[in-house]
Design a protein around this motif. Structure first.
Motif, mmCIF file in Angstrom:
data_model
loop_
_atom_site.group_PDB
_atom_site.id
_atom_site.type_symbol
_atom_site.label_atom_id
_atom_site.label_comp_id
_atom_site.label_asym_id
_atom_site.label_seq_id
_atom_site.Cartn_x
_atom_site.Cartn_y
_atom_site.Cartn_z
ATOM 1 N N LEU A 27 -58.350 -61.610 -81.564
ATOM 2 C CA LEU A 27 -58.769 -62.416 -80.361
ATOM 3 C C LEU A 27 -59.630 -61.440 -79.332
ATOM 4 C CD1 LEU A 27 -56.411 -65.264 -79.147
ATOM 5 C CD2 LEU A 27 -58.713 -65.580 -80.094
ATOM 6 N N HIS A 28 -59.069 -60.353 -79.040
ATOM 7 C CA HIS A 28 -59.801 -59.629 -78.201
ATOM 8 C C HIS A 28 -61.014 -58.738 -78.696
ATOM 9 C CE1 HIS A 28 -60.398 -55.816 -75.902
ATOM 10 N NE2 HIS A 28 -59.899 -56.702 -74.660
ATOM 11 N N ASP A 29 -60.702 -58.416 -79.739
ATOM 12 C CA ASP A 29 -61.938 -57.765 -80.311
ATOM 13 C C ASP A 29 -63.061 -58.603 -80.802
ATOM 14 O OD1 ASP A 29 -60.352 -55.320 -80.173
ATOM 15 O OD2 ASP A 29 -59.932 -55.368 -82.368
ATOM 16 N N ALA A 30 -62.878 -59.741 -81.173
ATOM 17 C CA ALA A 30 -63.811 -60.707 -81.642
ATOM 18 C C ALA A 30 -64.502 -61.561 -80.555
ATOM 19 C CB ALA A 30 -63.445 -61.480 -82.810
ATOM 20 N N LEU A 31 -63.578 -61.748 -79.399
ATOM 21 C CA LEU A 31 -63.886 -62.858 -78.598
ATOM 22 C C LEU A 31 -63.981 -62.408 -77.120
ATOM 23 C CD1 LEU A 31 -62.167 -66.026 -79.649
ATOM 24 C CD2 LEU A 31 -64.470 -65.275 -80.371
ATOM 25 N N ILE A 32 -62.904 -61.879 -76.629
ATOM 26 C CA ILE A 32 -62.958 -61.190 -75.223
ATOM 27 C C ILE A 32 -63.862 -60.108 -74.760
ATOM 28 C CG2 ILE A 32 -61.263 -60.151 -73.463
ATOM 29 C CD1 ILE A 32 -60.853 -63.407 -74.068
ATOM 30 N N SER A 33 -63.859 -59.360 -75.953
ATOM 31 C CA SER A 33 -64.718 -58.140 -75.800
ATOM 32 C C SER A 33 -65.975 -58.519 -75.492
ATOM 33 C CB SER A 33 -64.455 -57.108 -76.881
ATOM 34 O OG SER A 33 -64.906 -57.744 -78.063
ATOM 35 N N ASP A 35 -67.300 -60.200 -73.425
ATOM 36 C CA ASP A 35 -67.519 -60.704 -71.822
ATOM 37 C C ASP A 35 -68.135 -62.043 -71.912
ATOM 38 O OD1 ASP A 35 -66.322 -58.247 -71.080
ATOM 39 O OD2 ASP A 35 -68.397 -57.175 -71.342
ATOM 40 N N HIS A 36 -68.236 -62.799 -72.712
ATOM 41 C CA HIS A 36 -68.740 -64.232 -72.878
ATOM 42 C C HIS A 36 -67.836 -65.210 -73.376
ATOM 43 C CE1 HIS A 36 -72.813 -62.834 -71.331
ATOM 44 N NE2 HIS A 36 -72.491 -61.940 -72.212
ATOM 45 N N VAL A 37 -66.538 -64.960 -73.333
ATOM 46 C CA VAL A 37 -65.416 -65.804 -73.645
ATOM 47 C C VAL A 37 -64.397 -65.703 -72.524
ATOM 48 C CG1 VAL A 37 -63.604 -66.341 -75.121
ATOM 49 C CG2 VAL A 37 -65.674 -65.576 -75.907
ATOM 50 N N GLN A 38 -64.279 -66.760 -71.699
ATOM 51 C CA GLN A 38 -63.107 -66.729 -70.536
ATOM 52 C C GLN A 38 -61.826 -66.655 -71.155
ATOM 53 O OE1 GLN A 38 -63.139 -69.881 -67.896
ATOM 54 N NE2 GLN A 38 -62.670 -68.759 -66.252
ATOM 55 N N HIS A 39 -61.661 -67.753 -71.770
ATOM 56 C CA HIS A 39 -60.173 -67.829 -72.353
ATOM 57 C C HIS A 39 -60.314 -68.447 -73.846
ATOM 58 C CE1 HIS A 39 -58.052 -67.427 -68.572
ATOM 59 N NE2 HIS A 39 -58.777 -68.582 -68.224
ATOM 60 N N CYS A 40 -59.121 -67.950 -74.661
ATOM 61 C CA CYS A 40 -59.352 -68.311 -76.061
ATOM 62 C C CYS A 40 -57.968 -68.260 -76.809
ATOM 63 C CB CYS A 40 -60.351 -67.573 -76.775
ATOM 64 S SG CYS A 40 -59.620 -65.767 -76.705
ATOM 65 N N ALA A 41 -57.842 -69.206 -77.737
ATOM 66 C CA ALA A 41 -56.471 -69.160 -78.612
ATOM 67 C C ALA A 41 -56.647 -69.769 -79.853
ATOM 68 C CB ALA A 41 -55.332 -70.442 -77.750
ATOM 69 N N ILE A 42 -55.825 -69.228 -80.695
ATOM 70 C CA ILE A 42 -55.808 -69.544 -82.271
ATOM 71 C C ILE A 42 -54.532 -70.479 -82.246
ATOM 72 C CG2 ILE A 42 -55.411 -68.670 -84.415
ATOM 73 C CD1 ILE A 42 -56.764 -65.940 -83.786
ATOM 74 N N ILE A 43 -54.723 -71.524 -82.925
ATOM 75 C CA ILE A 43 -53.511 -72.553 -83.059
ATOM 76 C C ILE A 43 -53.426 -72.817 -84.409
ATOM 77 C CG2 ILE A 43 -52.801 -74.817 -82.319
ATOM 78 C CD1 ILE A 43 -53.392 -73.184 -80.140
ATOM 79 N N LEU A 118 -59.601 -72.889 -83.404
ATOM 80 C CA LEU A 118 -60.100 -72.032 -82.522
ATOM 81 C C LEU A 118 -60.444 -72.490 -81.181
ATOM 82 C CD1 LEU A 118 -61.971 -69.797 -84.992
ATOM 83 C CD2 LEU A 118 -59.825 -68.841 -83.780
ATOM 84 N N ILE A 119 -59.840 -72.219 -79.974
ATOM 85 C CA ILE A 119 -60.325 -72.693 -78.677
ATOM 86 C C ILE A 119 -60.836 -71.795 -77.870
ATOM 87 C CG2 ILE A 119 -59.694 -74.049 -76.647
ATOM 88 C CD1 ILE A 119 -57.077 -75.043 -78.452
ATOM 89 N N SER A 120 -61.737 -71.953 -77.434
ATOM 90 C CA SER A 120 -62.405 -71.018 -76.418
ATOM 91 C C SER A 120 -63.150 -71.540 -75.299
ATOM 92 C CB SER A 120 -63.487 -69.916 -77.094
ATOM 93 O OG SER A 120 -63.008 -69.113 -77.988
ATOM 94 N N THR A 121 -63.226 -70.751 -74.004
ATOM 95 C CA THR A 121 -63.971 -71.284 -72.778
ATOM 96 C C THR A 121 -64.691 -70.435 -72.407
ATOM 97 O OG1 THR A 121 -62.215 -70.588 -71.087
ATOM 98 C CG2 THR A 121 -61.938 -73.059 -72.163
ATOM 99 N N TYR A 122 -65.939 -70.794 -71.632
ATOM 100 C CA TYR A 122 -66.839 -69.816 -70.931
ATOM 101 C C TYR A 122 -67.036 -70.321 -69.540
ATOM 102 C CZ TYR A 122 -70.420 -73.163 -72.373
ATOM 103 O OH TYR A 122 -71.375 -74.334 -72.450
ATOM 104 N N SER A 123 -67.253 -69.397 -68.754
ATOM 105 C CA SER A 123 -67.516 -69.783 -67.342
ATOM 106 C C SER A 123 -68.918 -69.662 -66.920
ATOM 107 C CB SER A 123 -66.568 -69.055 -66.244
ATOM 108 O OG SER A 123 -67.084 -67.508 -66.456
#
Length: 147
Positions: A27-33, A35-43, A118-123
């Protein structure tokens, strides 16, 4: 006999912990890094179990179930939008695999694979297209793995 059972249980817990840590890193490497994904989760879809999530992203099983239910009727989801995190998101895309929602300058990206959501948000200071691309690429990775 009892100690043998507890040994097996401990090894299963360890395997789950390692898998969850790997998902957390992914999650961190593919999404958070990006800098265009605020929050994310894998369910995990079958039981709405949160397998990994970004720091501060708190989801409840009821919320996750509502998001999963949005995939059952994409035309209705497009028409009604999605209520998530105390906001009503206007739906800009809804099909059997992906749902994109927008609320002011914030967004919600949902992508479904065989066994995961996969759930993601952006601000407002993030590029929606970068968030979408990152989430869809991660979903493609899971689809290739049959997950």
């Amino acid at each position: 006999m009892q100690s043998r059972a507890s040994e097996c249980s401990a090894s299963v817990d360890l395997v789950d912990a390692v898998k969850m840590n790997q998902l957390q890193n992914l999650l961190h490497d593919a999404l958070i890094s990006t800098d265009h994904v605020q929050h994310c989760a894998i369910i995990r879809r079958k039981d709405c179990n949160i397998r990994a999530s970004s720091v501060g992203f708190n989801l409840h099983q009821e919320q996750v179930q509502i998001l999963l239910d949005a995939f059952k009727n994409p035309p209705q989801t497009r028409e009604e939008g999605i209520y998530f995190d105390d906001r009503q998101y206007k739906c800009v895309r809804a099909d059997k695999n992906s749902i994109y929602g927008k609320c002011d300058k914030r967004g919600l990206i949902l992508v479904r694979t065989q066994s995961m959501l996969l759930i993601s948000t952006y601000s407002e200071n993030m590029f929606p297209s970068v968030c979408v691309e990152a989430v869809e690429k991660l979903a493609d990775y899971f689809k290739e793995k049959g997950k």
